[in-house]
Write an enzyme that holds these catalytic residues in place. Structure first.
Site, PDB file in Angstrom:
ATOM      1  CG  HIS A  65      -0.336   0.032   2.537  1.00 57.41           C
ATOM      2  ND1 HIS A  65       0.440  -0.989   3.040  1.00 57.41           N
ATOM      3  CD2 HIS A  65      -0.362   0.967   3.542  1.00 57.41           C
ATOM      4  CE1 HIS A  65       0.846  -0.715   4.261  1.00 57.41           C
ATOM      5  NE2 HIS A  65       0.379   0.483   4.583  1.00 57.41           N
ATOM      6  CG  HIS A 104       0.038   4.320   4.771  1.00 58.61           C
ATOM      7  ND1 HIS A 104      -0.684   3.654   5.728  1.00 58.61           N
ATOM      8  CD2 HIS A 104      -0.795   5.283   4.285  1.00 58.61           C
ATOM      9  CE1 HIS A 104      -1.904   4.186   5.826  1.00 58.61           C
ATOM     10  NE2 HIS A 104      -1.986   5.175   4.953  1.00 58.61           N
ATOM     11  CG  ASP A 123       4.896   2.741   7.488  1.00 57.29           C
ATOM     12  OD1 ASP A 123       4.021   3.058   6.652  1.00 57.29           O
ATOM     13  OD2 ASP A 123       4.627   2.090   8.515  1.00 57.29           O
ATOM     14  CG  HIS A 124       4.188  -0.529   4.415  1.00 58.11           C
ATOM     15  ND1 HIS A 124       4.286  -1.855   4.780  1.00 58.11           N
ATOM     16  CD2 HIS A 124       3.698   0.116   5.503  1.00 58.11           C
ATOM     17  CE1 HIS A 124       3.876  -2.004   6.027  1.00 58.11           C
ATOM     18  NE2 HIS A 124       3.517  -0.818   6.490  1.00 58.11           N
ATOM     19  CG  HIS A 180      -4.066   0.070   6.604  1.00 53.79           C
ATOM     20  ND1 HIS A 180      -3.997   0.518   7.899  1.00 53.79           N
ATOM     21  CD2 HIS A 180      -2.890   0.405   6.015  1.00 53.79           C
ATOM     22  CE1 HIS A 180      -2.814   1.097   8.095  1.00 53.79           C
ATOM     23  NE2 HIS A 180      -2.128   1.048   6.968  1.00 53.79           N
ATOM     24  CG  ASP A 187       0.539  -1.570   7.750  1.00 59.97           C
ATOM     25  OD1 ASP A 187       1.397  -2.445   7.971  1.00 59.97           O
ATOM     26  OD2 ASP A 187       0.770  -0.354   7.837  1.00 59.97           O
ATOM     27  CG  HIS A 213       3.981  -2.358  11.277  1.00 62.03           C
ATOM     28  ND1 HIS A 213       4.876  -1.331  11.472  1.00 62.03           N
ATOM     29  CD2 HIS A 213       3.201  -2.003  10.218  1.00 62.03           C
ATOM     30  CE1 HIS A 213       4.649  -0.379  10.570  1.00 62.03           C
ATOM     31  NE2 HIS A 213       3.637  -0.755   9.803  1.00 62.03           N
TER      32      HIS A 213
END
Length: 250
Positions: A55, A57, A59-60, A110, A131, A169
């Protein structure tokens, strides 16, 4: 196939997916490309062939542009919001990594562009859940609805029980604390907590274990739904939404 977790940032996991026959490698959510390339050095015969992004975001997907500077490969993702994306995938699309067929599963909620990647090869099965699904937990609803999220959970529940679940995570211990709060008498959750506190790295889980220990996959069970809401007429997605609010405030 070989799957190598790569710890990134504070508590993220990127992954290397390796096809042993073709010696091709895929990087999954390589937020810190240097960490991923360092992990790939342990497999000198393998060539990085693609990026799989769950996705958009940061942090990915945030590491994609940097990785593409040195490795100009196909970058897959669920929308053009994904940094560096060159190929948008939709539900049930397939991607070939050498001998491995990777199936995209649209798992909106998400984020609306969230994709899980399922691989089934001979006796091995694995899914990268980003996530959407964590070990004994789930991601927050940043863009979608409880109905979106329960639809995503349903797709994952339909995967074979022995499918290994590689999540985005390391939240397992905190997720299990909440799971114990919801299901105080669940012995499977208690046993998993004892293991997780010792394990450190808890990826992968399995679909079978998640069915036993993840309240977000168990809201369709009447005995669990009663612990979350008194409304006997509530839909499963409504129960899921209430559970998510409980977790957000836990």
């Amino acid at each position: 196939m070989i799957i190598k977790p790569v710890p990134c940032l504070k508590d993220n996991y990127a992954y290397l997916l390796l096809d042993q026959k073709s010696k091709q490698a895929a990087a999954v959510d390589p937020v810190e490309p240097d960490h991923v390339l360092k992990a790939l050095e342990a497999y000198p015969d393998y060539k990085l062939s693609m990026i799989l992004t769950t996705h958009h975001h940061w942090d990915h997907a945030g590491g994609n542009p940097k990785l593409l500077e040195t490795h100009p490969v196909t970058c897959y993702g669920g929308s053009d919001k994904v940094g560096g994306v060159t190929q948008i995938v939709k539900d049930k699309d397939t991607i070939q990594l050498g001998d491995l067929t990777i199936k995209a599963l649209s798992t909106s909620g998400h984020t609306m562009d969230h994709i899980c990647y399922f691989i089934e090869h001979e006796q091995d099965r694995a899914v990268f859940t980003g996530d959407c699904l964590f070990s004994s937990g789930s991601g927050r609803m940043f863009e979608g609805s409880p109905e979106n999220m329960w639809n995503a959970m349903t797709k994952l529940l339909q995967l074979p029980d022995d499918t290994k679940v590689y999540f985005g995570h390391e939240y397992t211990v905190s997720n299990l604390k909440f799971a114990q709060h919801v299901e105080k008498d669940n012995q499977d959750i208690k046993e998993k907590m004892e293991w997780a506190k010792q394990a450190g790295c808890t990826t992968p889980s399995t679909i079978a274990n998640e069915k036993l220990t993840n309240p977000f996959l168990r809201v369709n069970l009447p005995q669990v739904a009663k612990l979350i809401t008194d409304d006997e007429n509530a839909s499963v997605s409504d129960v899921w939404g209430k559970l998510r609010k409980m977790k957000d405030n836990f």
